[in-house]
Design a protein around this motif. Structure first.
Motif, PDB file in Angstrom:
ATOM      1  N   ALA A 183       0.685  -1.240   0.052  1.00 52.20           N
ATOM      2  CA  ALA A 183      -0.099   0.054   0.174  1.00 52.20           C
ATOM      3  C   ALA A 183       0.862   1.116   0.000  1.00 52.20           C
ATOM      4  CB  ALA A 183      -1.025  -0.026   1.200  1.00 52.20           C
ATOM      5  N   VAL A 184       0.551   2.306  -0.899  1.00 52.79           N
ATOM      6  CA  VAL A 184       1.157   3.492  -0.884  1.00 52.79           C
ATOM      7  C   VAL A 184       1.175   4.194   0.740  1.00 52.79           C
ATOM      8  CG1 VAL A 184       1.241   5.937  -1.512  1.00 52.79           C
ATOM      9  CG2 VAL A 184       0.339   4.105  -3.087  1.00 52.79           C
ATOM     10  N   THR A 185       0.236   4.055   1.575  1.00 55.16           N
ATOM     11  CA  THR A 185       0.548   4.504   2.813  1.00 55.16           C
ATOM     12  C   THR A 185       1.367   3.722   3.566  1.00 55.16           C
ATOM     13  OG1 THR A 185      -1.589   2.954   3.335  1.00 55.16           O
ATOM     14  CG2 THR A 185      -1.927   5.563   3.233  1.00 55.16           C
ATOM     15  N   THR A 186       1.543   2.692   3.342  1.00 58.40           N
ATOM     16  CA  THR A 186       2.619   1.978   4.170  1.00 58.40           C
ATOM     17  C   THR A 186       4.012   2.243   3.560  1.00 58.40           C
ATOM     18  OG1 THR A 186       1.273  -0.117   4.257  1.00 58.40           O
ATOM     19  CG2 THR A 186       3.642  -0.506   4.497  1.00 58.40           C
ATOM     20  N   ILE A 187       4.236   2.435   2.258  1.00 60.10           N
ATOM     21  CA  ILE A 187       5.322   2.979   1.825  1.00 60.10           C
ATOM     22  C   ILE A 187       5.883   4.115   2.259  1.00 60.10           C
ATOM     23  CG2 ILE A 187       6.752   3.369  -0.421  1.00 60.10           C
ATOM     24  CD1 ILE A 187       4.704   1.061  -1.812  1.00 60.10           C
ATOM     25  N   MET A 188       4.911   5.062   2.132  1.00 57.33           N
ATOM     26  CA  MET A 188       5.188   6.594   2.738  1.00 57.33           C
ATOM     27  C   MET A 188       5.506   6.497   4.157  1.00 57.33           C
ATOM     28  SD  MET A 188       2.156   8.333   0.390  1.00 57.33           S
ATOM     29  CE  MET A 188       2.528  10.243   1.113  1.00 57.33           C
ATOM     30  N   ALA A 189       4.890   5.491   4.967  1.00 57.92           N
ATOM     31  CA  ALA A 189       5.145   5.290   6.719  1.00 57.92           C
ATOM     32  C   ALA A 189       6.625   5.099   6.770  1.00 57.92           C
ATOM     33  CB  ALA A 189       4.123   4.591   7.154  1.00 57.92           C
ATOM     34  N   LEU A 190       6.862   4.041   5.752  1.00 55.72           N
ATOM     35  CA  LEU A 190       8.344   3.453   5.887  1.00 55.72           C
ATOM     36  C   LEU A 190       9.427   4.428   5.392  1.00 55.72           C
ATOM     37  CD1 LEU A 190       7.489  -0.289   4.526  1.00 55.72           C
ATOM     38  CD2 LEU A 190       7.933   0.389   7.096  1.00 55.72           C
ATOM     39  N   GLN A 191       9.007   5.309   4.536  1.00 53.00           N
ATOM     40  CA  GLN A 191       9.879   6.513   3.866  1.00 53.00           C
ATOM     41  C   GLN A 191      10.311   7.414   5.231  1.00 53.00           C
ATOM     42  OE1 GLN A 191       7.845   7.367   0.289  1.00 53.00           O
ATOM     43  NE2 GLN A 191       9.693   6.884  -0.765  1.00 53.00           N
ATOM     44  N   SER A 192       9.531   7.505   5.910  1.00 55.06           N
ATOM     45  CA  SER A 192       9.337   8.436   7.040  1.00 55.06           C
ATOM     46  C   SER A 192      10.288   8.313   8.075  1.00 55.06           C
ATOM     47  CB  SER A 192       8.211   8.944   7.730  1.00 55.06           C
ATOM     48  OG  SER A 192       7.753   7.884   8.540  1.00 55.06           O
ATOM     49  N   GLY A 193      10.701   6.908   8.113  1.00 52.37           N
ATOM     50  CA  GLY A 193      11.496   6.504   9.208  1.00 52.37           C
ATOM     51  C   GLY A 193      10.951   6.397  10.587  1.00 52.37           C
ATOM     52  N   LYS A 194       9.581   6.773  10.969  1.00 49.33           N
ATOM     53  CA  LYS A 194       9.099   6.755  11.871  1.00 49.33           C
ATOM     54  C   LYS A 194       8.185   5.581  12.484  1.00 49.33           C
ATOM     55  CE  LYS A 194       8.922  11.893  11.818  1.00 49.33           C
ATOM     56  NZ  LYS A 194       8.292  13.090  11.807  1.00 49.33           N
ATOM     57  N   ASN A 195       8.165   4.739  11.627  1.00 53.14           N
ATOM     58  CA  ASN A 195       7.394   3.483  11.846  1.00 53.14           C
ATOM     59  C   ASN A 195       8.072   2.674  13.079  1.00 53.14           C
ATOM     60  OD1 ASN A 195       9.422   3.124   9.790  1.00 53.14           O
ATOM     61  ND2 ASN A 195       8.756   1.066   9.768  1.00 53.14           N
ATOM     62  N   LYS A 196       7.204   1.803  13.429  1.00 56.03           N
ATOM     63  CA  LYS A 196       7.822   1.053  14.817  1.00 56.03           C
ATOM     64  C   LYS A 196       8.157  -0.320  14.428  1.00 56.03           C
ATOM     65  CE  LYS A 196       7.707   4.169  17.962  1.00 56.03           C
ATOM     66  NZ  LYS A 196       9.202   4.982  18.061  1.00 56.03           N
ATOM     67  N   GLY A 197       7.725  -0.934  13.070  1.00 60.54           N
ATOM     68  CA  GLY A 197       7.842  -2.061  12.723  1.00 60.54           C
ATOM     69  C   GLY A 197       7.516  -2.377  11.387  1.00 60.54           C
ATOM     70  N   VAL A 198       7.973  -3.463  10.811  1.00 63.49           N
ATOM     71  CA  VAL A 198       7.405  -3.822   9.488  1.00 63.49           C
ATOM     72  C   VAL A 198       7.330  -5.232   9.204  1.00 63.49           C
ATOM     73  CG1 VAL A 198       9.752  -3.568   8.476  1.00 63.49           C
ATOM     74  CG2 VAL A 198       7.819  -3.241   6.933  1.00 63.49           C
TER      75      VAL A 198
END
Length: 89
Positions: free
Chosen positions: A32-47
Motif C-alpha cells: 500500500a502507498v500509505t505503508t510505503i510512505m510511512a516506511l519512508q518517513s523512518g517513524k514506523n515502529k515495525g514492518v
C-alpha cells in the motif's frame, strides 16, 4: 541512527535510483502507498517480513540490504539498467 531511519534512508535511496514514486512501487509490489510512505518517513515502529521481501524484490535488492547502515548503493549501479526494470512492471 536507529534501524527505522536506516531502513527509511535505504528505501528512499533505492527508490530514487529507479526514479520510483510510492505509487510506482505499489504497482510493482502491491504494498500500500500509505505503508510505503510511512516506511519512508523512518517513524514506523515495525514492518512485516513479507512487506520487506516484497519491497526488496521490487527494488531488485536483498531484504537485508535495506537494513544495512553502511550500504553503498553505487556498487549496484548495474540495477539501473537491469533488463525488464521499469515503472510499468
Amino acid at each position: 541512527m536507529n534501524l527505522s531511519e536506516v531502513f527509511a534512508r535505504n528505501l528512499r535511496v533505492r527508490m530514487a535510483i529507479f526514479d520510483y514514486k510510492a505509487t510506482d512501487l505499489y504497482r510493482i509490489t502491491g504494498v500500500a502507498v500509505t505503508t510505503i510512505m510511512a516506511l519512508q518517513s523512518g517513524k514506523n515502529k515495525g514492518v512485516q517480513f513479507s512487506t520487506v521481501e516484497k519491497l526488496a524484490k521490487g527494488l531488485k535488492c536483498e531484504p537485508q540490504q535495506l537494513f544495512d547502515e553502511d550500504m553503498n548503493w553505487t556498487a549496484y549501479k548495474w540495477a539501473n539498467t537491469y533488463q525488464g526494470v521499469n515503472k510499468n512492471e
